[in-house]
Design a protein around this motif. Structure first.
Motif, short mmCIF file in Angstrom:
data_model
loop_
_atom_site.label_atom_id
_atom_site.label_comp_id
_atom_site.label_asym_id
_atom_site.label_seq_id
_atom_site.Cartn_x
_atom_site.Cartn_y
_atom_site.Cartn_z
N ASN A 11 10.65 -7.69 8.99
CA ASN A 11 10.56 -6.31 8.98
C ASN A 11 9.01 -6.11 9.02
O ASN A 11 8.18 -7.27 8.72
N GLU A 39 6.89 -4.81 6.72
CA GLU A 39 6.13 -5.25 5.45
C GLU A 39 5.84 -6.41 5.34
O GLU A 39 4.72 -7.00 5.25
N GLN A 62 8.96 -12.24 -1.39
CA GLN A 62 8.78 -10.79 -1.19
C GLN A 62 9.77 -10.03 -2.24
O GLN A 62 10.71 -10.48 -2.86
N HIS A 92 14.23 -2.19 2.74
CA HIS A 92 13.73 -1.38 1.84
C HIS A 92 14.60 -1.52 0.56
O HIS A 92 13.90 -1.07 -0.66
N ASN A 137 14.23 1.57 -4.20
CA ASN A 137 13.56 0.77 -3.12
C ASN A 137 12.49 -0.14 -3.62
O ASN A 137 11.73 0.25 -4.27
N ARG A 155 10.51 -1.89 -1.24
CA ARG A 155 9.61 -1.74 -0.08
C ARG A 155 8.70 -0.50 -0.33
O ARG A 155 9.31 0.48 -0.55
N ASP A 202 6.30 1.06 1.69
CA ASP A 202 5.38 2.26 2.69
C ASP A 202 6.29 3.65 2.23
O ASP A 202 5.68 4.67 2.47
N TYR A 258 4.23 0.38 -5.90
CA TYR A 258 4.23 0.35 -4.34
C TYR A 258 2.92 0.24 -3.79
O TYR A 258 2.65 -0.05 -2.80
N PHE A 310 -0.31 -2.90 4.66
CA PHE A 310 0.36 -4.18 4.71
C PHE A 310 -0.49 -5.38 5.04
O PHE A 310 -0.27 -6.51 4.27
N ASN A 367 -0.72 -4.82 0.66
CA ASN A 367 -0.29 -3.73 0.09
C ASN A 367 -1.43 -3.14 -0.61
O ASN A 367 -1.20 -2.86 -1.96
#
Ligand code: 3PG
Ligand code: MN
Ligand code: MN
Length: 559
Positions: free
Chosen positions: A80, A82, A96, A140, A284, A286, A288, A321, A368, A372
């Protein structure tokens, strides 16, 4: 020396010169797969990418972009954006979010951390709300993690739990939301048997409710706020499975874009608005598509939409995040510490960088890419340009997106003489691939190829170097397949459209007049992945990569 005292100086590459302009192109969602009618990249006219492929094996090869190569739990995990851009920018493989949350749940440490203890203070008197994407996509969030979180929270004393679901259909098959909601309902029923007042309180499709990113369209987040916090939505149901089935039966409805709904009790009252004293967890992992809702939930000063009522809550994210904004301030699991990215190194070594995409992918080549982290490392060395994306449409309607505009900005940056690295993300293959519209995705791939040409022409003019690669697959396979690769049919005999990413490898091509003739891809890294790209690019800028970076894909032979 950086301000931290750390020595950022990179050693010179023994054979490669400095000062060349590098055009670094990431084609989003552009994998390599067998050529058939469901491979939109194959079907589309893509003369530029086709000609790069002729450079194989010395100047074109494939790299791994999924599973453990990008820090995901298993080889069944598709790549993905990210994890792909993290690996491309950071040059190393980090465990991750998906993997870190799995580990924290398995060990139970998630319930001992600061974030959980903080939200737990609400359990005695108030409700715990869980908001997030309900699927097993693993991009996510993951449903099994939600179920473990529910179980654990109830064991830790949560007496009243409300789940605010977002249906997927983008990282998983469209229509699969019904099955996921049934699984969730089943677990909630078990909790109720144990005396926990647990139920789904609201819902909506991820692309229409809550999960916007990079501030493309705040009305998406507002729809979520209204349903989740205020308990207001255009549709009211007594049961979530019934809600999803009914809303999906509308013409052109799909999981990604389901309208918001709230669950009401027998008297018509919403069962789970968020009120003072409640705890909220966005589950979530992830980043973004959680940053915007995190801002709405956390910031006292907030002017993106009228929140109407701002409850005093204890809020935690599954992860933090945004490492730069420290958002949210409370979180259940430590995010991967992605430090010393190539972008940061290059600013200390005199490489001036220009990065550009349109809004929906802007953070991919900046946030990313930089581990991040929002913002510049050094605003004198870097310029990031965002081209506003169309909002309020699905991208099959305008599959060319802003590819030409992005390429023209890159071209101008290359010709300006102000930058040594000009980096773009071309979103078409991915964003249109996610709509499942095959015809439109073919148009999208052609548009991306044309944009690549604009950038390569500029590189040609300045005697520069190009690096063309991708972050994961998508447009190269638009159909769900059985184990032997045959398209799978649904009950009515229709092919099952694959809106998601894939497990396919992605191409990387190098070239341009500035490339020293003896440069070629090494043969001893057959399983090289996206994390090997950063060292490769550092070499092409004339530097040796830090010793803990994944090895460079190139070698220089004497011709
Ligand atoms: O967020 C999305 O759009 C999809 O879930 C994943 O797509 P991306 O990883 O390419 O952004
Ligand atoms: Mn992507
Ligand atoms: Mn995607």
């Amino acid at each position: 020396m950086g301000s931290s005292g750390f020595d950022w100086k990179l050693p010179d590459h023994p054979k490669l010169p400095k000062g060349k302009v590098i055009g670094l192109i990431v084609l989003d969602g552009w994998g390599e797969a067998n050529a058939d009618q469901y491979n939109c990249i194959h079907v589309a006219e893509t003369p530029v990418m086709d000609s790069l492929k002729k450079g194989a094996p010395e100047r074109w090869r494939l790299v791994r972009a999924h599973g453990t190569a990008v820090g995901l739990p298993t080889e069944d995990d598709m790549g993905n954006s990210e994890v792909g851009h993290n690996a491309l920018g950071a040059g190393r493989i980090f465990a991750q979010g998906a993997k870190l949350v799995d580990a924290a749940l398995a060990s139970g440490k998630i319930f001992e951390g600061e974030g959980f203890k903080y939200v737990k203070e609400s359990f005695e008197t108030n409700t715990l709300h869980l908001i997030g994407l309900m699927s097993d996509g693993g991009v996510h969030s993951r449903l099994d993690q939600l179920l473990l979180l529910l179980k654990g929270a109830s064991e830790q004393g949560a007496k009243k739990i409300r789940v605010h679901i977002l249906t997927d259909g983008r990282d998983v098959l469209d229509g699969s939301s019904v099955g996921f909601a049934e699984i969730l309902e089943n677990d909630l029923a078990k909790l109720r048997e144990k005396g926990v007042d647990a139920q789904i309180a609201s819902g909506g499709g991820r692309m229409y409710v809550t999960m916007d990113r990079y501030e493309n369209d705040w009305s998406v987040v507002k729809r979520g706020w209204d349903a989740q916090v205020l308990g207001e939505a255009p549709y009211k149901f007594k049961n979530a499975v019934e809600a999803i089935k009914t809303l999906r039966a509308e013409p052109n409805a799909n999981d990604q874009y389901l309208p918001p709904f709230v669950i009401v009790d027998d008297s018509g009252k919403p069962v789970g608005p968020i009120v003072d004293g409640d705890a909220v967890v966005t589950f979530n992992f992830r980043a973004d598509r959680m940053v915007m809702i995190a801002k709405a939930l956390e910031y006292a000063d907030f002017d993106k939409f009228d929140r109407v009522r701002v409850p005093k809550i204890r809020y935690a994210g599954m992860l933090q995040y945004d490492g730069e904004l420290k958002l949210p301030s409370h979180y259940l699991v430590e995010p991967p510490e992605i430090d010393r990215t190539s972008g940061e190194y290059l600013t200390y070594n005199g490489v001036r960088t220009f990065a550009c995409s349109e809004t929906v992918k802007f953070g991919h080549v900046t946030f990313f890419w930089n581990g991040n982290r929002s913002g510049y490392f050094n605003d004198k060395m870097e310029e990031y340009v965002e081209i506003p994306s169309d909002s309020g449409i699905t991208f099959n309607v305008r599959p060319k997106m802003k590819a030409v505009e992005i390429a023209e900005k890159a071209r101008d940056a290359i010709l300006s003489g102000k930058f040594e690295q000009v980096r773009v993300n071309l979103p078409n293959g991915d964003m249109v691939g996610h709509t499942g519209d095959i015809e439109a995705t073919i148009v999208a791939c052609k548009a991306a190829d044309e944009a690549v040409k604009i950038i390569l022409d500029a590189i040609e003019k300045v005697g520069g170097i190009y690096v063309v690669t991708a972050d994961h697959g998508n447009a190269e396979d638009m159909v769900k397949r059985n184990k032997t690769g045959q398209p799978l049919l649904d009950k009515s005999g229709n092919i099952q459209i694959l809106t998601s990413h894939t497990l396919q490898p992605v191409p990387i091509a190098i070239g341009g007049p500035g490339l020293v003739p003896g440069v070629r891809f090494r043969k001893d890294l057959p399983s090289g992945g996206l994390a090997n790209v950063a060292a490769t690019v550092m070499n092409l800028h004339g530097f040796q990569a830090p010793s803990d970076y994944e090895p460079s894909l190139i070698e220089v032979v004497d011709n």
